[in-house]
Scaffold this motif. Structure first.
Motif, PDB file in Angstrom:
ATOM      1  N   VAL A   1      48.802  43.919  50.219  1.00  0.00           N
ATOM      2  CA  VAL A   1      47.634  44.804  50.175  1.00  0.00           C
ATOM      3  C   VAL A   1      47.952  45.891  49.145  1.00  0.00           C
ATOM      4  CG1 VAL A   1      46.117  46.335  51.500  1.00  0.00           C
ATOM      5  CG2 VAL A   1      47.113  44.325  52.594  1.00  0.00           C
ATOM      6  N   PRO A   2      47.596  45.659  47.876  1.00  0.00           N
ATOM      7  CA  PRO A   2      47.984  46.600  46.823  1.00  0.00           C
ATOM      8  C   PRO A   2      47.282  47.945  46.967  1.00  0.00           C
ATOM      9  CG  PRO A   2      46.486  44.945  45.954  1.00  0.00           C
ATOM     10  CD  PRO A   2      46.819  44.527  47.343  1.00  0.00           C
ATOM     11  N   ASP A   3      47.880  48.975  46.337  1.00  0.00           N
ATOM     12  CA  ASP A   3      47.258  50.295  46.374  1.00  0.00           C
ATOM     13  C   ASP A   3      46.924  50.834  44.980  1.00  0.00           C
ATOM     14  OD1 ASP A   3      49.880  50.702  45.590  1.00  0.00           O
ATOM     15  OD2 ASP A   3      50.241  52.391  46.938  1.00  0.00           O
ATOM     16  N   GLN A   4      47.330  50.107  43.936  1.00  0.00           N
ATOM     17  CA  GLN A   4      47.012  50.538  42.570  1.00  0.00           C
ATOM     18  C   GLN A   4      46.701  49.331  41.702  1.00  0.00           C
ATOM     19  OE1 GLN A   4      46.369  53.168  40.751  1.00  0.00           O
ATOM     20  NE2 GLN A   4      46.538  54.567  42.489  1.00  0.00           N
ATOM     21  N   LEU A   5      46.082  49.586  40.540  1.00  0.00           N
ATOM     22  CA  LEU A   5      45.832  48.485  39.598  1.00  0.00           C
ATOM     23  C   LEU A   5      45.789  48.996  38.161  1.00  0.00           C
ATOM     24  CD1 LEU A   5      42.624  48.485  38.503  1.00  0.00           C
ATOM     25  CD2 LEU A   5      42.203  47.607  40.768  1.00  0.00           C
ATOM     26  N   ILE A   6      46.036  48.072  37.253  1.00  0.00           N
ATOM     27  CA  ILE A   6      45.889  48.302  35.809  1.00  0.00           C
ATOM     28  C   ILE A   6      44.993  47.193  35.276  1.00  0.00           C
ATOM     29  CG2 ILE A   6      47.045  48.447  33.576  1.00  0.00           C
ATOM     30  CD1 ILE A   6      49.553  49.411  35.008  1.00  0.00           C
ATOM     31  N   ASP A   7      44.013  47.572  34.471  1.00  0.00           N
ATOM     32  CA  ASP A   7      43.016  46.622  33.968  1.00  0.00           C
ATOM     33  C   ASP A   7      43.352  46.211  32.532  1.00  0.00           C
ATOM     34  OD1 ASP A   7      40.783  45.101  33.537  1.00  0.00           O
ATOM     35  OD2 ASP A   7      39.348  46.757  33.606  1.00  0.00           O
ATOM     36  N   TYR A   8      43.672  44.932  32.344  1.00  0.00           N
ATOM     37  CA  TYR A   8      43.939  44.390  31.007  1.00  0.00           C
ATOM     38  C   TYR A   8      42.798  43.473  30.540  1.00  0.00           C
ATOM     39  CZ  TYR A   8      48.795  45.738  32.065  1.00  0.00           C
ATOM     40  OH  TYR A   8      49.940  46.435  32.402  1.00  0.00           O
ATOM     41  N   THR A   9      41.710  43.429  31.284  1.00  0.00           N
ATOM     42  CA  THR A   9      40.610  42.530  30.922  1.00  0.00           C
ATOM     43  C   THR A   9      39.814  43.096  29.749  1.00  0.00           C
ATOM     44  OG1 THR A   9      38.999  43.499  32.464  1.00  0.00           O
ATOM     45  CG2 THR A   9      40.435  41.763  33.318  1.00  0.00           C
ATOM     46  N   HIS A  10      38.978  42.255  29.153  1.00  0.00           N
ATOM     47  CA  HIS A  10      38.155  42.694  28.023  1.00  0.00           C
ATOM     48  C   HIS A  10      36.873  41.875  27.999  1.00  0.00           C
ATOM     49  CE1 HIS A  10      39.467  39.039  25.893  1.00  0.00           C
ATOM     50  NE2 HIS A  10      40.661  39.310  26.388  1.00  0.00           N
ATOM     51  N   GLY A  11      35.823  42.464  27.447  1.00  0.00           N
ATOM     52  CA  GLY A  11      34.573  41.739  27.242  1.00  0.00           C
ATOM     53  C   GLY A  11      33.769  41.472  28.498  1.00  0.00           C
ATOM     54  N   ARG A  12      34.122  42.072  29.616  1.00  0.00           N
ATOM     55  CA  ARG A  12      33.378  41.883  30.859  1.00  0.00           C
ATOM     56  C   ARG A  12      32.412  43.057  31.048  1.00  0.00           C
ATOM     57  NH1 ARG A  12      37.955  39.692  35.245  1.00  0.00           N
ATOM     58  NH2 ARG A  12      38.996  38.273  33.793  1.00  0.00           N
ATOM     59  N   TYR A  13      31.322  42.808  31.751  1.00  0.00           N
ATOM     60  CA  TYR A  13      30.439  43.908  32.127  1.00  0.00           C
ATOM     61  C   TYR A  13      31.111  44.678  33.254  1.00  0.00           C
ATOM     62  CZ  TYR A  13      26.675  41.825  29.386  1.00  0.00           C
ATOM     63  OH  TYR A  13      25.913  41.321  28.364  1.00  0.00           O
ATOM     64  N   THR A  14      31.432  45.927  32.994  1.00  0.00           N
ATOM     65  CA  THR A  14      32.298  46.669  33.895  1.00  0.00           C
ATOM     66  C   THR A  14      31.590  47.761  34.693  1.00  0.00           C
ATOM     67  OG1 THR A  14      32.887  48.219  32.139  1.00  0.00           O
ATOM     68  CG2 THR A  14      34.287  46.270  32.404  1.00  0.00           C
TER      69      THR A  14
END
Length: 250
Positions: free
Chosen positions: A105-118
């Motif tokens: 059950v994570p508590d943090q994130l880093i976003d490396y995605t691209h080109g998505r509707y965010t």
């Protein structure tokens, strides 16, 4: 807005295309301003509560991570009356204790995605919404998951950083090495923008990450086998209904 009272919405990832134990079900195709969701939302009774289920990749796994309409999915659940969402995500383990079949059950994130509707702000005339995303997951919902795990004796790891990559390909060893340096403990392809969209709609949101394999360069395997991934995923996924049942009955 629908009058449905939904105690919990579950978005199923790879390996979770139907929710076991859901009874008295009905299916709902919800129109959204953002296009078509991944499929119909299935509403039913589970553990004495009303639960909504949506298969993120479609029930036949026809949608790769970068083609999932995350906005339509979250909008549809919100329109049906959901206020809390658990995103079940298949992931790769980077940290040594997050090997195959681990549940995190994570508590943090880093976003490396691209080109998505965010964002829902992307349409003409929408109000710009600068959400606070310091803590990307709802603490109270994470706590409920962790309490349920303790009650049932299911081993669940509390905390960790989820790195969201573009997919559908798996990552190179160098990419995973960079993610490790960045502080990522897990790697997946669907954690964003799902989490931030939930926040824009003021939905409670938590991630239940099921480790299918060690990420590139993190285990002993020279090559990651898709067959092994799905075997590990099936074993971890089998624990999900029991965990969520304990959470809902608490």
């Amino acid at each position: 807005m629908s009058n449905h009272l939904i105690d919990l919405a579950v978005i199923g990832g790879s390996g979770l295309y139907k929710f076991p134990g859901l009874e008295n079900t009905s299916r709902h195709a919800v129109g959204t301003p953002f296009g078509v969701a991944s499929g119909e939302v299935v509403l039913g009774d589970f553990a004495g509560k009303r639960v909504a289920f949506l298969a993120r990749h479609g029930e036949s796994h026809s949608l790769p991570p970068h083609r999932v309409n995350y906005r339509a999915n979250l909008w549809a659940l919100h329109q049906l009356g959901a206020r809390a969402v658990i995103g079940v995500n298949a992931v790769g383990g980077i940290r040594s204790d997050m090997g195959p079949r681990a549940i995190v059950v994570p508590d943090q994130l880093i976003d490396y995605t691209h080109g998505r509707y965010t964002s829902f702000c992307d349409i003409e005339g929408a109000e710009v919404n600068h959400i606070d995303f310091s803590e990307p997951y709802t603490a109270s919902l994470r706590h409920r998951l962790l309490q349920a795990a303790r009650k049932t004796g299911i081993a669940v790891i509390d905390g960790g950083c989820y790195g969201a990559t573009q997919g559908p390909r798996l990552e190179t060893r160098a990419e995973i090495a960079r993610m490790r340096r960045d502080g990522c403990d897990l790697v997946g392809m669907t954690g964003m923008p799902e989490a931030s969209l939930a926040r824009e709609l003021s939905l409670e949101y938590a991630c239940l990450a099921l480790v299918a394999n060690f990420a590139a360069g993190c285990g002993d395997e020279a090559e990651i086998s898709i067959e092994e991934i799905f075997a590990h995923l099936a074993a971890a996924t089998a624990e999900v209904p029991r965990l969520l049942e304990a959470m809902l009955r608490a």
